[in-house]
Enzyme design. Sequence first.
Site, PDB file in Angstrom:
ATOM      1  N   SER A 146      -3.357  14.578  -2.802  1.00  0.00           N
ATOM      2  CA  SER A 146      -3.025  13.418  -1.986  1.00  0.00           C
ATOM      3  C   SER A 146      -2.736  13.837  -0.546  1.00  0.00           C
ATOM      4  O   SER A 146      -3.578  14.432   0.115  1.00  0.00           O
ATOM      5  CB  SER A 146      -1.837  12.673  -2.622  1.00  0.00           C
ATOM      6  OG  SER A 146      -1.608  11.444  -1.993  1.00  0.00           O
ATOM      7  N   ASP A 211      -8.241   4.424  -8.583  1.00  0.00           N
ATOM      8  CA  ASP A 211      -7.149   4.747  -7.667  1.00  0.00           C
ATOM      9  C   ASP A 211      -6.944   3.571  -6.706  1.00  0.00           C
ATOM     10  O   ASP A 211      -7.809   3.280  -5.888  1.00  0.00           O
ATOM     11  CB  ASP A 211      -7.484   6.022  -6.891  1.00  0.00           C
ATOM     12  CG  ASP A 211      -6.302   6.587  -6.126  1.00  0.00           C
ATOM     13  OD1 ASP A 211      -5.442   5.803  -5.694  1.00  0.00           O
ATOM     14  OD2 ASP A 211      -6.249   7.816  -5.950  1.00  0.00           O
ATOM     15  N   HIS A 240      -3.923   7.020  -9.143  1.00  0.00           N
ATOM     16  CA  HIS A 240      -3.562   7.980  -8.104  1.00  0.00           C
ATOM     17  C   HIS A 240      -2.592   9.039  -8.610  1.00  0.00           C
ATOM     18  O   HIS A 240      -2.558  10.148  -8.076  1.00  0.00           O
ATOM     19  CB  HIS A 240      -2.942   7.254  -6.908  1.00  0.00           C
ATOM     20  CG  HIS A 240      -2.783   8.115  -5.697  1.00  0.00           C
ATOM     21  ND1 HIS A 240      -3.855   8.613  -4.986  1.00  0.00           N
ATOM     22  CD2 HIS A 240      -1.665   8.592  -5.073  1.00  0.00           C
ATOM     23  CE1 HIS A 240      -3.418   9.349  -3.982  1.00  0.00           C
ATOM     24  NE2 HIS A 240      -2.095   9.358  -4.014  1.00  0.00           N
TER      25      HIS A 240
END
Length: 309
Positions: A146, A211, A240
Amino acid sequence: MGNVTSGVAAKFAFFPPDPPTYDVRQDEDGRLAMRGITPDMNMNVHLLDTKGGNKIVANFWRHPMARFTLLYSHGNAADLGQMHELFVELRAHLRVNIMSYDYSGYGGSSGKPSELNTYYDIEAVYNCLKKEYGMKQEDLIVYGQSVGSGPTLHLASRLQRLRGVVLHSAILSGLRVLYPVKMTLWFDIFKNIDKIRRVNCPVLVMHGTNDEVVDWYHGKRLWELSKEKYEPLWVKGGGHCNLETYPDYIKHLRRFINEMERIPVAKPEKELDSKPSLTDESTKHIGCLRLKKKVPGSKKEVDRDSETG
């Protein structure tokens, strides 16, 4: 101009756990330890000085049969205490050493989180690996989850002999998570869409198809722009924050690690010195990216034709 930059940074906010899930203490033998985390005889705790003037916490997890070391940059809303169980699992299943760290302002690290500080942070960690463990680029795989894809690609774009890069639910840039922009703007942050083009080692991209925080297109585009593409992992139905709960996650990572042992490394070009300087023009327990603004819609609103930003 500065107001624009700070406005983007405010929307693309950092969310360190508050309070931190651990603290650092010094044992009677002088070794650093982390209160709140189960002791591990094969884990060394470091407090590292950064160019930003902060002290950050880093952990080196040793595996006795490791060929490679994984330098792991975690997600936005986590610290090392929350990542503990994942690192134990990765070390065991992948048979790698793991170097993990908390960004400035996260966990037991001092300072405030910012894009620039994450770059200083990962540089300090890399220098520690070289100095304390004799680490060579050829034996290092950098892993960014991320928001951690930002410092990961910052480092990977400047080191020419890395063994590999792993991008887990990565972002094209901070602004692109928030708005469907068609080009890279000067005040954007974490410009991964530009830096991925300068990475000269195999790149594994993993992203969930569902996601809702960072659209799957981000991962797909980063993979397309990679010079040395490794077979990506598109986790059907993955979100996610849950890719590590899918069986294919660890299987695909293990296959990647195994194949990295069999390939030659890139020819040396330019080595990052022991005190690197920035070259940017501007500059289950997985922590997720959190934003203050959510973009309506998803895939159709992201620019599909963006090549340079």
